[in-house]
Design a protein around this motif. Sequence first.
Motif, PDB file in Angstrom:
ATOM      1  N   PRO A  98       0.810  -1.231   0.000  1.00  0.00           N
ATOM      2  CA  PRO A  98       0.000   0.000   0.000  1.00  0.00           C
ATOM      3  C   PRO A  98       0.841   1.278   0.000  1.00  0.00           C
ATOM      4  O   PRO A  98       0.467   2.263  -0.642  1.00  0.00           O
ATOM      5  N   ALA A  99       1.973   1.268   0.696  1.00  0.00           N
ATOM      6  CA  ALA A  99       2.806   2.467   0.755  1.00  0.00           C
ATOM      7  C   ALA A  99       3.403   2.783  -0.615  1.00  0.00           C
ATOM      8  O   ALA A  99       3.471   3.946  -1.029  1.00  0.00           O
ATOM      9  N   TYR A 100       3.834   1.763  -1.321  1.00  0.00           N
ATOM     10  CA  TYR A 100       4.396   1.925  -2.667  1.00  0.00           C
ATOM     11  C   TYR A 100       3.337   2.492  -3.605  1.00  0.00           C
ATOM     12  O   TYR A 100       3.592   3.445  -4.359  1.00  0.00           O
ATOM     13  N   VAL A 101       2.137   1.924  -3.566  1.00  0.00           N
ATOM     14  CA  VAL A 101       1.057   2.376  -4.446  1.00  0.00           C
ATOM     15  C   VAL A 101       0.605   3.784  -4.067  1.00  0.00           C
ATOM     16  O   VAL A 101       0.346   4.618  -4.936  1.00  0.00           O
ATOM     17  N   SER A 160      -3.519  -3.789 -12.390  1.00  0.00           N
ATOM     18  CA  SER A 160      -2.334  -3.701 -11.537  1.00  0.00           C
ATOM     19  C   SER A 160      -2.713  -3.248 -10.127  1.00  0.00           C
ATOM     20  O   SER A 160      -3.806  -2.722  -9.903  1.00  0.00           O
ATOM     21  N   TYR A 161      -1.772  -3.498  -9.183  1.00  0.00           N
ATOM     22  CA  TYR A 161      -1.889  -2.977  -7.822  1.00  0.00           C
ATOM     23  C   TYR A 161      -3.221  -3.320  -7.171  1.00  0.00           C
ATOM     24  O   TYR A 161      -3.968  -2.456  -6.728  1.00  0.00           O
ATOM     25  N   ARG A 162      -3.514  -4.606  -7.145  1.00  0.00           N
ATOM     26  CA  ARG A 162      -4.791  -5.050  -6.582  1.00  0.00           C
ATOM     27  C   ARG A 162      -4.535  -6.091  -5.492  1.00  0.00           C
ATOM     28  O   ARG A 162      -3.667  -6.936  -5.611  1.00  0.00           O
ATOM     29  N   TRP A 163      -5.334  -5.980  -4.447  1.00  0.00           N
ATOM     30  CA  TRP A 163      -5.218  -6.939  -3.348  1.00  0.00           C
ATOM     31  C   TRP A 163      -6.545  -7.029  -2.627  1.00  0.00           C
ATOM     32  O   TRP A 163      -7.499  -6.318  -2.955  1.00  0.00           O
ATOM     33  N   GLY A 164      -6.602  -7.932  -1.668  1.00  0.00           N
ATOM     34  CA  GLY A 164      -7.872  -8.168  -0.984  1.00  0.00           C
ATOM     35  C   GLY A 164      -8.817  -8.901  -1.916  1.00  0.00           C
ATOM     36  O   GLY A 164      -8.403  -9.560  -2.871  1.00  0.00           O
ATOM     37  N   ASN A 189      -8.131  -1.246  -0.415  1.00  0.00           N
ATOM     38  CA  ASN A 189      -7.824  -1.804  -1.735  1.00  0.00           C
ATOM     39  C   ASN A 189      -8.546  -1.090  -2.880  1.00  0.00           C
ATOM     40  O   ASN A 189      -8.592  -1.596  -4.000  1.00  0.00           O
ATOM     41  N   ALA A 190      -9.095   0.098  -2.595  1.00  0.00           N
ATOM     42  CA  ALA A 190      -9.873   0.811  -3.622  1.00  0.00           C
ATOM     43  C   ALA A 190      -9.088   1.927  -4.304  1.00  0.00           C
ATOM     44  O   ALA A 190      -9.516   2.438  -5.338  1.00  0.00           O
ATOM     45  N   GLY A 191      -7.924   2.292  -3.762  1.00  0.00           N
ATOM     46  CA  GLY A 191      -7.217   3.481  -4.232  1.00  0.00           C
ATOM     47  C   GLY A 191      -6.892   3.493  -5.717  1.00  0.00           C
ATOM     48  O   GLY A 191      -7.153   4.471  -6.415  1.00  0.00           O
ATOM     49  N   TRP A 192      -6.333   2.395  -6.215  1.00  0.00           N
ATOM     50  CA  TRP A 192      -5.945   2.365  -7.633  1.00  0.00           C
ATOM     51  C   TRP A 192      -7.167   2.413  -8.538  1.00  0.00           C
ATOM     52  O   TRP A 192      -7.169   3.090  -9.562  1.00  0.00           O
ATOM     53  N   TYR A 193      -8.235   1.707  -8.138  1.00  0.00           N
ATOM     54  CA  TYR A 193      -9.460   1.706  -8.951  1.00  0.00           C
ATOM     55  C   TYR A 193     -10.105   3.091  -8.970  1.00  0.00           C
ATOM     56  O   TYR A 193     -10.651   3.517  -9.985  1.00  0.00           O
TER      57      TYR A 193
END
Length: 288
Positions: free
Chosen positions: A103-106, A128-132, A144-148
């Motif tokens: 999360p810190a990297y993203v 990319s950058y997905r988790w949970g 886990n919503a930040g990138w979306y």
Amino acid sequence: MKKLIAPLLTVALAAGLFFARAADPAAKPLRVLIVAGGCCHDYENQQAILKEGIEARLNAVVDVAFNPDKTTKATFEIYKAKDWAKDFDVIIHDECSADVTDPAYVSNILDAHKEGVPAVNLHCAMHSYRWGNFKEPVTAGADNAGWYEFIGIQSTSHGPQSPIDISFTDAAHPLTKGLENWTTVNEELYNNLQMLGAKPLASGKQMQMPRVKKGQKQDPNATATEANAVVAWTNEYGPKKTRIFSTTLGHNNETVADGRYLDLITRALLWTTGRLGEDGKPAAGSTK
């Protein structure tokens, strides 16, 4: 005296025009950064295709941060600096880093865009950058919503390698004015699990055969069904309403090298950076 004044006025006017043009942001080359690498695509060639295509169309200098790592865990040195985007007007995210889950990297990537640096997101950047539990709709504001939320659409999967019929559904948008519908070569149609602020520009239609498990054969009586999804859109991100453009197109080199695709991407670069007028015409000095 009159003979002396006339040449001086000419020099003064010329100097004024020179300095006015120098002060015009559109007259300066657009600084573009392509971040490319990761799983499942020929990024080594695609980043070169993009750089050449953009610089042939725009008054732009394109830098590339390329990682030859072909896994889903590809990371990029440039993102480790807090001010990683300070030298650029716009970032092209062309990475495929599905299993990068720090999360810190993203957050460090996203902070630059929250602060106003525009972005153009291509193809696997959406995955990319997905988790949970990313296969289910994320909740706005969740970890886990930040990138979306930055992208504007949550996508979780794609269809087969098959042609996609592209239709520009918002032909009045400055970005799409003058662009014509087309059919791609074999491409992947990404699904739209949920919209998170996206404003659609184009949709894609693809005929898809039923999926079969690995090792199994397709039922000879099976018939193709039509799948539809948004394939290009805009988004406003963060407190500064940073302009974001995304397209799920761009899996294969032939698509990336297609003049119609490169025209779409270069217009997106102009629009996100405020160099495309409401009439769809580029600002003076921004194109070649």
